[in-house]
Design an enzyme around this catalytic site. Sequence first.
Site, PDB file in Angstrom:
ATOM      1  N   CYS A 114       2.341   6.210  -5.802  1.00 53.32           N
ATOM      2  CA  CYS A 114       1.435   5.172  -5.296  1.00 53.32           C
ATOM      3  C   CYS A 114       0.346   5.722  -4.379  1.00 53.32           C
ATOM      4  O   CYS A 114      -0.846   5.441  -4.572  1.00 53.32           O
ATOM      5  CB  CYS A 114       2.228   4.067  -4.610  1.00 53.32           C
ATOM      6  SG  CYS A 114       3.105   4.570  -3.110  1.00 53.32           S
ATOM      7  N   HIS A 140       4.753   1.468   0.181  1.00 56.76           N
ATOM      8  CA  HIS A 140       4.014   1.315  -1.068  1.00 56.76           C
ATOM      9  C   HIS A 140       2.571   0.942  -0.732  1.00 56.76           C
ATOM     10  O   HIS A 140       2.301   0.279   0.270  1.00 56.76           O
ATOM     11  CB  HIS A 140       4.628   0.229  -1.956  1.00 56.76           C
ATOM     12  CG  HIS A 140       4.079   0.229  -3.353  1.00 56.76           C
ATOM     13  ND1 HIS A 140       4.342   1.246  -4.249  1.00 56.76           N
ATOM     14  CD2 HIS A 140       3.266  -0.643  -4.006  1.00 56.76           C
ATOM     15  CE1 HIS A 140       3.722   0.995  -5.392  1.00 56.76           C
ATOM     16  NE2 HIS A 140       3.053  -0.143  -5.266  1.00 56.76           N
ATOM     17  N   HIS A 142      -2.121  -0.206  -8.995  1.00 58.99           N
ATOM     18  CA  HIS A 142      -1.145   0.636  -8.309  1.00 58.99           C
ATOM     19  C   HIS A 142      -0.281   1.399  -9.315  1.00 58.99           C
ATOM     20  O   HIS A 142      -0.280   1.107 -10.507  1.00 58.99           O
ATOM     21  CB  HIS A 142      -0.252  -0.205  -7.386  1.00 58.99           C
ATOM     22  CG  HIS A 142       0.720  -1.096  -8.105  1.00 58.99           C
ATOM     23  ND1 HIS A 142       1.971  -1.412  -7.604  1.00 58.99           N
ATOM     24  CD2 HIS A 142       0.649  -1.764  -9.299  1.00 58.99           C
ATOM     25  CE1 HIS A 142       2.607  -2.227  -8.428  1.00 58.99           C
ATOM     26  NE2 HIS A 142       1.839  -2.451  -9.460  1.00 58.99           N
TER      27      HIS A 142
END
Length: 347
Positions: free
Chosen positions: A261, A309, A321
């Site tokens: 990520c 994240h 993402h």
Amino acid sequence: MNRRRRGISALTLICAMAVASAPGAAFAAPAPEPGPSKSLEEVRKEIEALYHQAGTATEAYNLAEEQAQRQSDQIVTIAKQVVATQQRIADLKNRAGAAARAQYRTGGLPPSAQLALSGSPQQFLDGADRLRQGEKATMGMLGELNTHQADLQKYAAEASAHWQTLEANRKAKETAKKEIEAKIAAAKALEDRLVAEEKARLLQLEKDDAYKKQAKWLKSGILKEINGKASPAGKAAIEFATKQIGKPYVWGAEGPDGFDCSGLTSQAWLAAGKHIPRTSQEQLRLLPKVAIKDMRPGDLIIYFDDATHVAMYVGDGAMIHAPRPGRHVTIAGAGSMPIKAVVRPDA
């Protein structure tokens, strides 16, 4: 950008229609069976928890990797300083040796004695001036030599400290790597126990959960307040990120064939000419924060309480993402996970 937004809006509408039109039985988790067996929804949550833990370990690995690289670079810098200082000390010693050899050639008499034996007053005065200059130069040379010797000791201490930190970061990386691999293996083992039909339903449950969270987020009316326009750098970052759609999530990766990520977001902004921290937690800590209502395309959305994240907002309530192992870089709803903060790399 307008075409991309229309594409994102169309994608959001298609997903909503798919969820609305699919049979209800396909979305419901089966009732728990008697005994210790778990429902598919419970399995989904367990897998999600394992991947979240793997994500936490991945960010720890990435941070240790970044710090280890920084320590390694500093050790190289110190080594160059040591070499330059050693060369300077060698030069000073050569000059001191030359002075000693010159004194030997004069019979070993100190300069003051040679001066006293000079044959004329003018010669004496000229010699005295040269003597003062020579003594001053000698003292300066000795002072410089002592300074460089002290520098060498300081560099040695710094190199030792950096080396210890480097070793600590290497150990942290190894620990995080083992945890990542263990959590991913455990999650895959759970998925591998499912038959094909259950895997399909598991994926649908995952999509359902994300859709419900996104719908709740949109229902709050937040999208009416978000109307920021991307900066030129933000557009460049989005362009890079969208080109990566379909590439696999690979923990610790920064491209070009796969990303995790924060690897995706850091490389996207690097492509836009902006170097930002490597990990989502450091991105949260070091980049300027903005309110969700002031969010604009290109901003980074940090998710979960532990900031493990990160995604890039692309407008129209959507983000890009790299989700987790087993998934690919994709577009999803910006509100499909709990938002902790929004940061702006080019504030």
